[in-house]
Motif scaffolding. Structure first.
Motif, short mmCIF file in Angstrom:
data_model
loop_
_atom_site.label_atom_id
_atom_site.label_comp_id
_atom_site.label_asym_id
_atom_site.label_seq_id
_atom_site.Cartn_x
_atom_site.Cartn_y
_atom_site.Cartn_z
N GLU A 283 5.82 -5.71 -3.26
CA GLU A 283 4.55 -5.79 -2.43
C GLU A 283 5.44 -5.41 -0.77
N PRO A 284 4.51 -5.23 -0.19
CA PRO A 284 4.68 -4.45 1.25
C PRO A 284 5.65 -6.70 2.15
N TYR B 243 9.11 -4.28 11.43
CA TYR B 243 8.47 -3.20 11.00
C TYR B 243 7.93 -4.13 9.60
N THR B 244 6.84 -3.20 8.96
CA THR B 244 6.10 -3.77 7.87
C THR B 244 7.10 -2.75 6.69
N TYR B 245 7.75 -2.81 5.64
CA TYR B 245 9.36 -2.05 4.80
C TYR B 245 8.11 -2.57 3.14
N ASP B 246 7.64 -1.13 2.77
CA ASP B 246 7.10 -1.06 1.60
C ASP B 246 7.63 -0.84 0.31
N PRO B 247 8.12 -1.41 -0.23
CA PRO B 247 9.08 -1.49 -1.92
C PRO B 247 9.06 -0.14 -2.73
N ARG B 248 7.45 0.09 -2.23
CA ARG B 248 7.05 1.04 -3.12
C ARG B 248 6.42 2.48 -2.53
N GLY B 249 6.65 3.98 -4.03
CA GLY B 249 6.85 4.79 -3.38
C GLY B 249 7.77 6.13 -4.12
N HIS B 250 7.73 7.13 -3.49
CA HIS B 250 8.74 8.18 -3.84
C HIS B 250 10.48 8.19 -3.25
#
Length: 301
Positions: free
Chosen positions: A24-25, A36-43
């Motif tokens: 989750e962010p 900042y808002t870090y999002d562990p999801r993605g490529h």
């Protein structure tokens, strides 16, 4: 050193895109003054191999030399010796060779992605390095009492130990894939490989036998493939009778080379204690006589 460089730089080869869907962010503070808002999801780009290259101004018309380091190490193995002398990169450039140096997957500047592999990394202790790399007997570590006549620069031991990094035990195939990708990019190469890098280099040869033109293996962790066709030289240091596993390894190196020679392959086993100088450690490229050791193995390249 009398060479000048025509070009040098770096690039990456191999790897893949890895998609993460969990997590989750969250708000993170990544400097003292910024968040900042870090999002562990993605490529994410993962499992790539970092390569640094050097091309001398008067490069000889020979395949580039690829330097493959050993386990728990990275490309600095070949840059400068612990006591500040020129490493094999400089010596090869001075001999007119184009050089490409890898940091294998999860080492050095190739980096790693947290949680990507199931196993946990290990880090070699100073005591283990002292004995495993045949710098001195186990009871000599505290007082830095090395083997008599050692070529390893013991006074610079602490600097050497600072080069040791964590390693995973499950990534050898990924590291081999990176070296194969590098060979494909170059089109032709000669390999210089050390310790675990020998296993990687030999497997890369198996995958691209038409593109590897020579192998110089420094105390490789594996034995040469029986179907090697290119010139190959194995270099061994001294004190191989101080541990059974080193004695057995040396016997295997000799036997492998003898079988290759019987097939007509240009293969050579060099016992540096007999042909160069006594006192060689597992890290022959860092020993005080590293220049002479490289010259002894150059015929394979």
């Amino acid at each position: 050193m009398s060479y000048t460089l025509r070009d040098f730089g770096s690039y990456t080869v191999g790897g893949r895109m890895h998609r993460v869907m969990e997590g989750e962010p969250q708000e993170v503070q990544f400097t003292r003054t910024a968040s900042y808002t870090y999002d562990p999801r993605g490529h994410f780009a993962v499992e790539q191999t970092y390569v640094q290259y050097f091309i001398p101004d008067r490069a000889r018309d020979l395949p580039p030399v690829v330097l493959v380091h050993g386990g728990g190490m990275h490309g600095s193995t070949w840059e400068t010796t612990p006591d500040g002398r020129p490493g094999w990169i400089n010596l090869l450039l001075d001999r007119g060779r184009e050089v490409h140096v890898v940091d294998m997957v999860e080492r050095g500047r190739s980096g790693f992605a947290p949680g990507l592999w199931d196993d946990a990394p290990i880090l070699r202790s100073a005591e283990e390095a002292w004995t495993l790399f045949r710098i001195g007997p186990s009871d000599g570590f505290v007082r830095r009492r090395a083997f008599e006549g050692t070529q390893f620069p013991v006074s610079a031991l602490d600097g050497f130990l600072q080069r040791i990094v964590p390693r995973w035990l499950s990534t050898t195939q990924l590291q081999t894939n990176g070296v194969i990708a590098l060979i494909d990019r170059l089109g032709a190469a000669s390999l210089v490989c050390h310790s675990q890098g020998g296993e990687v280099g030999f497997d890369a040869f198996r995958a691209r036998p038409d593109k590897v033109f020579g192998i110089l293996a420094v105390e490789p962790s594996a034995f040469p493939p029986s179907d090697v066709t290119c010139p190959i030289t194995l270099l061994a240091g001294d004190y191989l009778d101080t541990a059974q596993h080193w004695f057995d390894r040396a016997e295997g190196w000799r036997d492998s080379v003898a079988k290759l020679r019987a097939r007509g392959v240009s293969a050579c086993f060099i016992d540096t204690a007999k042909t160069v100088a006594r006192g060689g450690s597992h890290f022959l490229m860092m020993d005080r006589n590293s220049d002479d050791v490289l010259d002894a193995g150059m015929a394979a390249l």
